[in-house]
Design an enzyme around this catalytic site. Structure first.
Site, PDB file in Angstrom:
ATOM      1  N   GLY A  48     -12.024  20.039  14.674  1.00  0.00           N
ATOM      2  CA  GLY A  48     -12.649  21.571  14.408  1.00  0.00           C
ATOM      3  C   GLY A  48     -13.418  21.909  16.223  1.00  0.00           C
ATOM      4  CG  HIS A  49     -16.189  19.982  18.931  1.00  0.00           C
ATOM      5  ND1 HIS A  49     -16.440  19.243  19.943  1.00  0.00           N
ATOM      6  CD2 HIS A  49     -17.804  20.676  18.888  1.00  0.00           C
ATOM      7  CE1 HIS A  49     -17.463  19.664  20.432  1.00  0.00           C
ATOM      8  NE2 HIS A  49     -18.138  20.535  20.334  1.00  0.00           N
ATOM      9  CG  PHE A  50     -13.319  23.237  21.452  1.00  0.00           C
ATOM     10  CD1 PHE A  50     -14.344  24.337  20.032  1.00  0.00           C
ATOM     11  CD2 PHE A  50     -14.679  22.126  22.205  1.00  0.00           C
ATOM     12  CE1 PHE A  50     -15.113  24.129  20.919  1.00  0.00           C
ATOM     13  CE2 PHE A  50     -15.191  22.322  22.590  1.00  0.00           C
ATOM     14  CZ  PHE A  50     -16.107  23.185  21.512  1.00  0.00           C
ATOM     15  CB  ILE A  55     -14.906  17.977  23.641  1.00  0.00           C
ATOM     16  CG1 ILE A  55     -13.486  18.387  24.332  1.00  0.00           C
ATOM     17  CG2 ILE A  55     -15.403  17.432  23.797  1.00  0.00           C
ATOM     18  CD1 ILE A  55     -14.563  20.021  25.900  1.00  0.00           C
TER      19      ILE A  55
END
Length: 146
Positions: A48-50, A55
């Site tokens: 989820g990041h990203f 990252i």
């Protein structure tokens, strides 16, 4: 002093997916530590990041530095003296993130002991990818009995 992952899991209370130090390459207990976090695409936070632009979250870089600092404190004692001790993060000051950390990077974690009052230790911490500084922070941590 050096520690491999088998040593680290005996020192820190963390486990997957929150163990963020893979190896200690230099440790002068209560003075400084240099450790490594190998950042892979398989890290759960990259989902989820990203999406499509992975990252490493800055807070996890700081957590990696805090875990390295804890190893510096806990690694100095014998197994029997540190067996019922834990290091708690107390504060993070002056955190700066200078460049993204991405899958495939080797994060080099440097924590330099500055001083201690009672059971509170202060560290100046830096994270590098290669020779480039990607993050820094001042960390205060407390050694406690559990």
């Amino acid at each position: 002093m050096q520690f491999n992952i088998s040593d680290i899991i005996k020192i820190l209370p963390h486990s997957y997916p929150f163990l963020l130090v893979d190896r200690v390459i230099e440790c002068d207990p209560s003075k400084s530590i240099k450790a490594i976090k190998n950042v892979t695409f398989n890290e759960p936070f990259f989902i989820g990041h990203f999406p499509n632009h992975p990252i490493m979250p800055g807070v996890l870089i700081v957590e990696s530095l805090a875990q390295a600092s804890a190893i510096c404190i806990l690694g100095k004692g014998s197994k029997s003296t540190m067996e019922n001790k834990v290091v708690y993060l107390m504060s993070i000051e002056n955190a700066k993130f200078r460049k993204p950390v991405t899958p495939g990077d080797t994060l080099i974690l440097q924590a330099d002991f500055k001083n201690a009052r009672l059971s509170v230790c202060k560290f100046e911490c830096f994270a590098y990818v290669g020779e480039e500084k990607v993050a820094e922070a001042t960390i205060l941590a407390m050694l406690q009995n559990i």
